[in-house]
Design an enzyme around this catalytic site. Structure first.
Site, PDB file in Angstrom:
ATOM      1  N   HIS A 256     -14.669  12.758 -60.426  1.00  0.00           N
ATOM      2  CA  HIS A 256     -14.580  14.157 -59.991  1.00  0.00           C
ATOM      3  C   HIS A 256     -15.810  14.887 -60.543  1.00  0.00           C
ATOM      4  CE1 HIS A 256     -13.017  18.306 -60.000  1.00  0.00           C
ATOM      5  NE2 HIS A 256     -12.023  17.904 -59.220  1.00  0.00           N
TER       6      HIS A 256
ATOM      7  N   ASP B 199     -10.716  10.877 -68.234  1.00  0.00           N
ATOM      8  CA  ASP B 199     -10.265  12.032 -67.452  1.00  0.00           C
ATOM      9  C   ASP B 199      -8.894  11.658 -66.881  1.00  0.00           C
ATOM     10  OD1 ASP B 199      -9.656  13.853 -65.507  1.00  0.00           O
ATOM     11  OD2 ASP B 199     -11.508  13.635 -64.368  1.00  0.00           O
TER      12      ASP B 199
ATOM     13  N   GLN C 245      -5.287  13.142 -63.138  1.00  0.00           N
ATOM     14  CA  GLN C 245      -4.379  12.648 -62.092  1.00  0.00           C
ATOM     15  C   GLN C 245      -3.364  11.635 -62.631  1.00  0.00           C
ATOM     16  OE1 GLN C 245      -4.294  14.027 -59.271  1.00  0.00           O
ATOM     17  NE2 GLN C 245      -6.272  15.075 -59.179  1.00  0.00           N
TER      18      GLN C 245
ATOM     19  N   LYS D 148      -1.524  19.898 -62.900  1.00  0.00           N
ATOM     20  CA  LYS D 148      -1.420  18.688 -62.079  1.00  0.00           C
ATOM     21  C   LYS D 148      -0.221  17.842 -62.497  1.00  0.00           C
ATOM     22  CE  LYS D 148      -6.373  18.642 -61.122  1.00  0.00           C
ATOM     23  NZ  LYS D 148      -6.484  19.106 -59.742  1.00  0.00           N
TER      24      LYS D 148
ATOM     25  N   CYS E  20     -14.164  17.438 -54.433  1.00  0.00           N
ATOM     26  CA  CYS E  20     -14.996  17.496 -55.648  1.00  0.00           C
ATOM     27  C   CYS E  20     -15.457  16.104 -56.061  1.00  0.00           C
ATOM     28  CB  CYS E  20     -14.267  18.187 -56.803  1.00  0.00           C
ATOM     29  SG  CYS E  20     -13.906  19.898 -56.484  1.00  0.00           S
TER      30      CYS E  20
END
Lengths: 137, 413
Positions: free
Chosen positions: B126, B203, B206, B229, B369
């Site tokens: 991302h 990261d 998600q 999220k 993104c």
């Protein structure tokens, strides 16, 4: 389906000026970063009159229909006449005046602000092209 | 019908809504919104500062939430503890904190020895996990190395190991791709990187709330994610960092609430985590995050995962029957994804999404993104369907019917 009125889809399916072969005096690429639309606008200008126009490229249905309407209106139109027409479209999309019959196929887009840029891309590209043309002449 | 759809108040106002944009933001259970509302009506105060009960309670709420987050992501086992949990505004801010507050120092330390440092990311990041490193590269000259992904959409471990060397200062990689839905083998990546003494930032935007995340077991050095999220509110994110890095990292944002002593010329910082939380805490959002964790943990993880796995399999099966659907990853690679990206042959992604919106179906269209990944896949944009607990088989049936309509309406004949 709200945004995709029959009149808009008709231009999308059979666009006027799409990949038309003309003896262009000017040509410019336009890009819409938000949507990924890429179009190329071509014109043949003589004595401040747009004699012919064409467009090509990969774009969404709204951009394509808007470019088609633009090419439909451009033949034998003076540059001043074009600017008037373009400002009418802008005013209609911004809700400042009603849509003329010419622009009715794009009327639903006024309700979808995120798609305005798609409709405006061909016109903004031609604005820049004509500016460059005027600077050269 | 989903067992959990009734927990989301939005459906009482929009019963026709089919929401497939959970990877952008999950809808919020009413219990989360209610908890935030209650806090704002009856418990609102500035935490960590006031000497009166209302403020003391707010402080307690923040610190209890910190412990809850630590437990939720497995940061309160082994050597890890709740003091390694930093509240940020978002995943993006957390990554920028690590880039500017820790990695920049490491780059400068190598530069003194005439060595050019490198940071490694994957092709499927991302922009939030790409731009902070690009900026660092422009500022310091650090080399940004891009690890390729395999046909299955996860990072190529062999290629990654070849990119790692004595000048590598960080591997920054997604746990779950926000476009492909693929799950990277984080434990293996950490093992590879740690062999070369290179820390790993994950990261997890998600991943958290959707798959099992245990940072201590993964052995990662930094782990970042956002509440919104995982059914929480926007405006609150988490940076987990191992103590050893917290001691070296400088705060990116400075101001009130982070010092022991300040004069007109100098200041002394509090220890972590408070030194990284300048300004007033976003307590309402922290309450939301804490309640979202309660909401999720009340449903056994296996039950949530099985449900989403069943939905996902059904989605992939139904999509594979539509000849005009071109998935970004081959259908046979899509085994576990609750994120599925595709293009409709001959129809622009934004037209697809607009048409679906007219049928009350919410999907994402664009590059999500992740523009470099789309370029690599030689497409400009795609449509992304991402699943949440509120989705059902009936939602997918409706999506399939609408996609057929879109294709008929917009394909140029």
């Amino acid at each position: 389906m709200g945004i995709y009125q029959q009149a808009l889809l008709a231009h999308h399916q059979k666009p006027i000026g799409f990949e038309r072969d003309i003896q262009a005096t000017g040509k410019l690429d336009g890009h819409n970063a938000a949507c990924g639309d890429d179009i190329t606008v071509q014109i043949k200008v003589a004595d401040s009159v747009i004699i012919q126009s064409a467009f090509s490229g990969e774009s969404c249905a709204i951009c394509r229909a808007s470019a088609s309407i633009m090419c439909q209106q451009l033949e034998q139109l003076s540059i001043a006449g074009y600017h008037l027409l373009s400002s009418q479209l802008m005013a209609s999309l911004n809700g400042e005046q009603d849509f003329s019959e010419t622009f009715l196929p794009l009327s639903s887009i006024a309700n979808y602000p995120i798609r305005l840029q798609c409709a405006l891309l061909p016109w903004q590209t031609l604005d820049k092209l004509l500016l460059a043309h005027q600077e050269l002449n | 019908m989903s067992l959990w759809q009734q927990d989301f108040a939005v459906f009482s106002l929009h019963p026709e809504l089919k929401y497939f944009d959970s990877a952008a933001t999950c809808l919020m259970p009413k219990v989360v919104a209610d908890a935030m509302h209650y806090y704002q009506c009856f418990e609102h105060a500035n935490s960590h500062k006031g000497l009166y009960p209302l403020s003391a309670n707010a402080t307690k709420t923040v610190e209890k939430s910190r412990e809850k987050v630590a437990d939720f992501i497995g940061a309160s086992i082994g050597a890890s503890n709740a003091q390694e949990i930093i509240f940020t505004a978002s995943t993006t801010q957390a990554i920028n904190q690590v880039a500017q507050g820790y990695v920049k120092q490491q780059i400068n330390a190598l530069a003194i020895k005439d060595r050019v440092a490198n940071v490694i990311v994957s092709e499927a990041e991302h922009h939030a996990n790409l731009l902070p490193w690009q900026i660092l590269s422009q500022e310091t000259g650090v080399e940004l190395r891009i690890a390729p992904i395999t046909l299955s959409g996860t990072v190529d471990l062999k290629a990654l190991s070849l990119l790692l060397d004595k000048n590598s200062v960080l591997v920054a990689i997604n746990h779950v791709s926000n476009v492909l839905g693929t799950v990277n083998p984080i434990a293996e990546i950490c093992q590879l990187a740690h062999k070369k003494s290179v820390p790993v930032l994950v990261d997890g935007a998600q991943a958290v709330g959707h798959i099992k995340v245990e940072v201590e077991k993964l052995s990662c050095d930094f782990y970042v994610f956002s509440a919104h999220k995982m059914y929480g509110p926007t405006g609150i994110g988490i940076l987990f960092a191992k103590q050893v890095y917290l001691e070296q990292m400088q705060p990116l944002i400075v101001g009130g609430g982070i010092v022991t002593k300040t004069s007109f010329t100098e200041h002394y910082l509090l220890p972590a985590p408070l030194r990284f939380e300048a300004g007033s805490h976003n307590v309402a959002a922290i309450v939301g995050l804490s309640t979202a964790i309660d909401y999720l943990t009340a449903i056994p993880l296996a039950k949530r995962q099985n449900y989403l796995q069943q939905l996902s399999s059904y989605l992939i099966k139904e999509m594979s029957h539509l000849s005009f659907i071109k998935p970004l990853l081959a259908f046979e690679q899509l085994t576990t994804a609750s994120i599925f990206s595709f293009v409709v042959d001959g129809v622009h992604s934004h037209d697809v999404a607009s048409c679906l919106a007219d049928d009350n179906i919410a999907v994402r269209a664009g590059h999500h993104c992740a523009q470099p990944l789309h370029r690599k896949l030689t497409i400009a944009t795609s449509i992304r369907v991402s699943l949440g607990l509120y989705n059902s088989h009936a939602d997918i049936d409706k999506l399939i019917i609408s996609l057929r309509k879109v294709q008929q309406l917009l394909t140029i004949t």
